[in-house]
Structure formats: structure tokens, C-alpha cells
Design a protein around this motif. Structure first.
Motif, short mmCIF file in Angstrom:
data_model
loop_
_atom_site.label_atom_id
_atom_site.label_comp_id
_atom_site.label_asym_id
_atom_site.label_seq_id
_atom_site.Cartn_x
_atom_site.Cartn_y
_atom_site.Cartn_z
N CYS A 1 -30.99 41.33 22.26
CA CYS A 1 -30.49 41.04 21.23
C CYS A 1 -29.23 40.72 21.00
N SER A 2 -28.77 39.51 20.45
CA SER A 2 -27.49 39.40 20.27
C SER A 2 -26.72 39.99 19.18
N ASP A 3 -27.41 40.73 18.22
CA ASP A 3 -26.53 41.64 17.42
C ASP A 3 -26.60 43.17 17.83
N CYS A 4 -27.56 43.82 18.32
CA CYS A 4 -27.40 45.19 18.73
C CYS A 4 -27.64 45.34 20.38
N ASN A 5 -27.58 44.41 21.00
CA ASN A 5 -27.71 44.27 22.52
C ASN A 5 -28.76 44.98 23.31
N SER B 1 -42.95 40.35 18.14
CA SER B 1 -41.94 39.78 17.16
C SER B 1 -41.08 38.49 17.95
N ILE B 2 -40.64 37.52 17.25
CA ILE B 2 -39.85 36.51 17.87
C ILE B 2 -38.14 37.02 17.74
N VAL B 3 -38.07 37.84 16.90
CA VAL B 3 -36.86 38.60 16.51
C VAL B 3 -36.73 40.13 17.16
N CYS B 4 -35.51 40.59 16.92
CA CYS B 4 -35.41 41.98 17.52
C CYS B 4 -36.19 42.84 16.78
N PRO B 5 -37.21 43.77 17.45
CA PRO B 5 -37.82 44.85 16.83
C PRO B 5 -37.04 45.89 16.08
N GLU B 6 -35.80 45.93 16.63
CA GLU B 6 -34.97 47.11 15.97
C GLU B 6 -34.27 46.61 15.00
N CYS B 7 -33.48 45.38 14.96
CA CYS B 7 -32.63 45.14 13.97
C CYS B 7 -33.05 43.63 13.33
N GLY B 8 -33.79 43.03 13.74
CA GLY B 8 -34.15 41.57 13.42
C GLY B 8 -33.39 40.65 13.78
N GLY B 9 -32.39 40.99 14.90
CA GLY B 9 -31.42 40.18 15.18
C GLY B 9 -31.86 38.98 15.91
N LYS B 10 -31.16 37.98 16.51
CA LYS B 10 -31.71 37.01 17.26
C LYS B 10 -32.03 37.23 18.72
N LEU B 11 -32.94 37.03 19.39
CA LEU B 11 -33.29 37.25 20.79
C LEU B 11 -33.02 36.05 21.78
N SER B 12 -32.43 36.48 22.87
CA SER B 12 -31.90 35.47 23.81
C SER B 12 -33.35 34.90 24.43
#
Ligand code: GAP
Length: 447
Positions: free
Chosen positions: A95-99, A109-120
Motif C-alpha cells: 500500500c502506498s499510504d500505510c505501507n 479488493s483492488i485497494v488496501c484492505p486496511e486503509c483503502g490506499g492505492k496498491l502497487s
């Protein structure tokens, strides 16, 4: 009331395991090491019973099986040949937000399951742990912690054939530690980075592999009944082509209905002749079998039933965990927590409990305890407990899954009898001390 698996709270189970000495967080005094666990006094008994039961069913009770105990560290060419250096990877996304990092095939999901951030984009992450052998830390000294015990069996194929003169079909069983640098771990001891495996490599004539694969699925399923797992909580699932490991032609998983959903407890793969051929090519050594009927040297096919000891322990704990509403002798409602473990697996087979710590009872209680724990008819771990009230002691034994409690009371001093209490039914039976071990044997083994 007994609950369905989805209602079982893993935190409650984890806390029972700690409180009663089954499983502790590893290195807890230093804050713990993520997803590593230590087996305490009861856990070690439970785990030993699982391994013994498996060995008995898979090796001792069959005439087509032998055992092996290969080293954890192997020549690095082993992993080049087996394809693990190239292929033993999982797709990692970050995840580019919470790492936080995730296994791409474990999230929906296609976004981070923890914070909804963008995934690499996914990158392939290698799962083998490595270390250096000898005093110099250079590339040439790299060795790997084995990620499966199987390769120790393949590289010893000719040694075993020559020393045992086994004829096809036959198998080699092994129990031992394996290591995988898993991207995500969790669900207590379900997925960890260090775990123990029980593996069989079963060598067959090419062409007989598919029928024998089916037979192994039945044999493996049967063992779960032997250790008391409820059949309705088990299912077989065939791997889709995209899931197959690089060595497998077909694989079936035995899955268990865990509180978080169906999860793999065992894989049964058809590994074909992939591994023996790969090791022959890398080592230049012959790993073939001489078939006297055809007069030909053949490379056997391999059926591989493989399971984790820790997953079997996790399965047993979930399957056995029960909460029941009961009424105490004083009329109070309470919840009785018990582990309905099969007697063959229970870490303590019998607990001997004097009614009180009164000094008149102690000598008889100790002599009953000595007789029971030394008896070959009982054949397992026996506990003595004289702390706290008898009711609390029964509850403690229920919680650790002890099938039978033997109570020595003041009448015992006169009638030479004791009371046997059964865990599940809580039924009590008065028996003579002279026939006690025979009675216990009948109740534990049903014979
Ligand atoms: N040699 C075959 C093999 O390694 P696998 O499906 O990767 O196949 C076999 O592993 C079994 O080992 C699994 O079904 C599971 O019971 C256990 N296992 C695998 N990875 C594990 C982990 N990280 N933690 C605990 N057990 C694991």
C-alpha cells in the motif's frame, strides 16, 4: 449449548491455550516475534500425540511405508533442481499510504484492505529463508532453510531403495520442521513462518498414479476420523490449473471449516516424475527403479500427501472447543468450557484427584496415581491435582480435554473403590481399585 465453528472466537481459544499451557507467544518477554509460537507442557503432549497417531496409521500399520529424517539444511543445488529457487514465490502488493504488504491472491479488493490506499503492482516475493554456512558470509556459502521436507526424501530415493529393497509401490514418510518467509501470517498457528510438516512421497509405476492418488485421498480422510475430527467439517477440493504448483499434475486439498471459512489443512498432489528427473539432471546420479517384470529402469511417479502438524493441532482445537450451559450442584448456571478431544489425542488421559488435601487421603491417592501412570493399559500422560475445590478441578480438566478423572474420597479408604468421571457426559461410575486400570483402558480405547 454447543456452538458452530463460525461462532468460535479465536481470541478465546488463544487465551485458553496460553492460560492452560498449550501454546505461548514465542519470545513473549521481548514483546514476541510475529507469528511464532512455542508449545507449552500440554501443547507438546498434544502435538506428540498427533505425530504418533499419524506415524502409526501411515507407517506402522502399512507394509508399503518406511520412514526418514533428513537434515533441514541441504545442498543449495537441491533447490535449483527442484525449481524452488526459481518458482517458490508469492505475489506481493504494497500500500502506498500505510505501507502494509499483502499477498495479492489472499485479498479480494483492488485497494488496501486496511486503509483503502492505492496498491502497487504485484512483484514476486521469494519465500525461502537463507543463511550462510561456515564463517564467511559470501554468495558461495548461502544455504536455505528447507520450505518442505519432500526434497530430503527425493535425494535419498536410491539410498532407501538399496537399503530396504522395497518394491513399487512404496512410500517414504517424514516429519520435520520447514520454513517459509510468508508475506502474511495469522489466525494463531494456522499460517506461520516456522512450522512442522508430516509428508509422504509415495512412489508408483507411471500409469498407476491416478488410481493411487484417489486411494490416498481416502486413506488421508480416514485418518481425520481416527483423530476424532467431525466429518461434516471436512471437504476435498480440487486445485484449479492456475493454482497448481510448478511440479504438480493434479492436487486435491483437504479443507476444514474454520471460524474464518474453509482453509487448507492438507495437500495431496500428483508430482509425477518431476522431482526425481530434476535431481538426476542436476546431480548426474541415477534415481531410477529397476522393474523386474519388464526388465526396465523406470523413473517412478510420486503421489504426495502433505500436511502441517500445527494446522492439524489448530484443526483439533477448533473442532474440540465446546461451550455448554450447565448448572452447578448449588444450582448456579454456568458455562462449561471443554475440549472434546479424542482420548488418543488428549494431552492428559487421566487426572487423579483426591477429594481434598486431607492427610488421610494422600497416601491412597498417591498410590492410585502411581498405579495409573505406570500402567501400560493407560499408556499416556496422567496428572495428579489436589489444589482447589473438586468442582474447579473438574472444570480445569474439562478445559484441557482430559477424558477421565478418577476421584479418591473418604469412602475409598473403606471400600477400596474410586469414582471415574467422564468428561463429555459428566457421568460418574464407582469402580474397584483392583480393576481400575482395566476400566480406564476400556473407557479410553473402547476395548
Ligand atoms: N511438499 C508439498 C507442500 O509443501 P504445501 O501445500 O505448500 O505443499 C503442505 O504445504 C501443508 O503444509 C499444507 O497443507 C499445510 O498444512 C502446511 N503448511 C504450509 N504452509 C504453512 C504455513 N506457513 N504455516 C503452517 N502450515 C503450513
Amino acid at each position: 449449548m454447543s456452538q458452530s465453528n463460525s461462532q468460535i472466537d479465536i481470541d478465546k481459544l488463544t487465551s485458553l491455550c496460553k492460560r492452560r499451557g498449550f501454546i505461548f507467544q514465542s519470545s513473549e518477554i521481548y514483546g514476541g516475534l510475529a507469528s511464532t509460537w512455542d508449545y507449552g507442557p500440554l501443547g507438546v503432549e498434544l502435538k506428540r500425540n498427533v505425530k504418533d497417531s499419524w506415524w502409526k496409521a501411515m507407517v506402522w500399520e502399512r507394509d508399503d511405508m518406511v520412514g526418514l529424517d533428513a537434515a533441514i539444511l541441504m545442498h543449495p543445488d537441491t533447490w535449483r533442481a527442484s525449481g524452488h529457487l526459481e518458482n517458490f514465490t508469492d505475489p506481493l502488493v504494497e500500500c502506498s499510504d500505510c505501507n502494509k504488504r499483502f499477498r495479492e491472491d489472499h485479498i479480494d479488493s483492488i485497494v488496501c484492505p486496511e486503509c483503502g490506499g492505492k496498491l502497487s503492482d504485484p512483484r514476486l516475493f521469494h519465500l525461502m529463508f537463507k543463511t550462510h554456512m561456515g564463517p564467511v558470509e559470501e554468495d558461495a556459502s548461502i544455504v536455505y532453510f528447507r520450505p518442505e521436507t519432500a526434497q530430503g526424501i527425493f535425494v535419498n530415493f536410491s539410498n532407501v531403495v538399496t537399503s530396504t529393497r522395497k518394491k513399487l509401490p512404496f512410500g517414504i514418510a517424514q516429519v520435520g520442521k520447514s520454513f517459509r518467509n510468508e508475506i502474511t501470517t495469522g489466525n494463531f498457528i494456522f499460517r506461520t513462518r516456522e512450522f512442522e510438516m508430516m509428508e509422504i512421497e509415495y512412489f508408483v509405476m507411471p500409469g498407476e498414479d491416478e488410481a493411487i492418488h484417489q486411494q490416498w485421498m481416502e486413506d488421508c480422510m480416514d485418518w481425520y476420523s481416527v483423530i476424532g475430527i467431525k466429518t461434516e467439517n471436512l471437504r476435498l477440493r480440487k486445485h484449479e490449473d492456475k493454482e497448481l504448483s510448478h511440479y504438480a499434475k493434479a492436487t486435491y486439498d483437504i479443507e476444514y471449516n474454520f471460524p474464518w471459512g474453509w482453509g487448507e489443512i492438507q495437500g495431496i498432489a500428483n508430482r509425477t516424475d518431476f522431482d526425481l528427473k530434476a535431481h538426476m539432471a542436476m546431480s548426474g546420479e541415477k534415481l531410477t527403479y529397476f522393474d523386474e517384470i519388464s526388465g526396465q529402469h523406470v523413473v517412478p511417479y510420486v503421489i504426495e500427501p502433505s500436511l502441517g502438524v500445527d494446522r492439524a493441532v489448530m484443526t483439533l482445537l477448533v473442532d474440540a472447543y465446546t461451550e455448554e450451559e450447565t448448572t452447578t450442584p448449588s444450582g448456579k448456571n454456568e458455562t462449561r468450557v471443554l475440549l472434546k478431544l479424542d482420548p488418543s489425542i488428549a494431552p492428559v488421559k487421566v487426572a487423579v484427584l483426591p477429594l481434598s488435601r486431607n492427610e488421610k487421603l494422600a497416601p491412597l491417592a498417591k498410590s492410585v496415581y502411581d498405579e495409573v501412570r505406570r500402567s501400560s493399559l493407560v499408556g499416556g500422560n496422567v496428572q495428579f491435582d489436589d489444589a482447589q475445590s473438586i468442582g474447579r478441578r473438574y472444570r480445569r480438566q474439562d478445559e484441557i480435554g482430559t477424558p477421565l478423572c478418577v476421584t479418591v474420597d473418604f469412602d475409598s479408604l473403606d471400600d477400596d473403590c474410586v469414582t471415574i468421571r467422564e468428561r463429555d457426559s459428566m457421568k460418574q461410575k464407582r469402580v474397584s481399585i483392583t480393576t481400575l486400570t482395566q476400566e480406564i483402558s476400556t473407557l479410553l480405547n473402547g476395548d
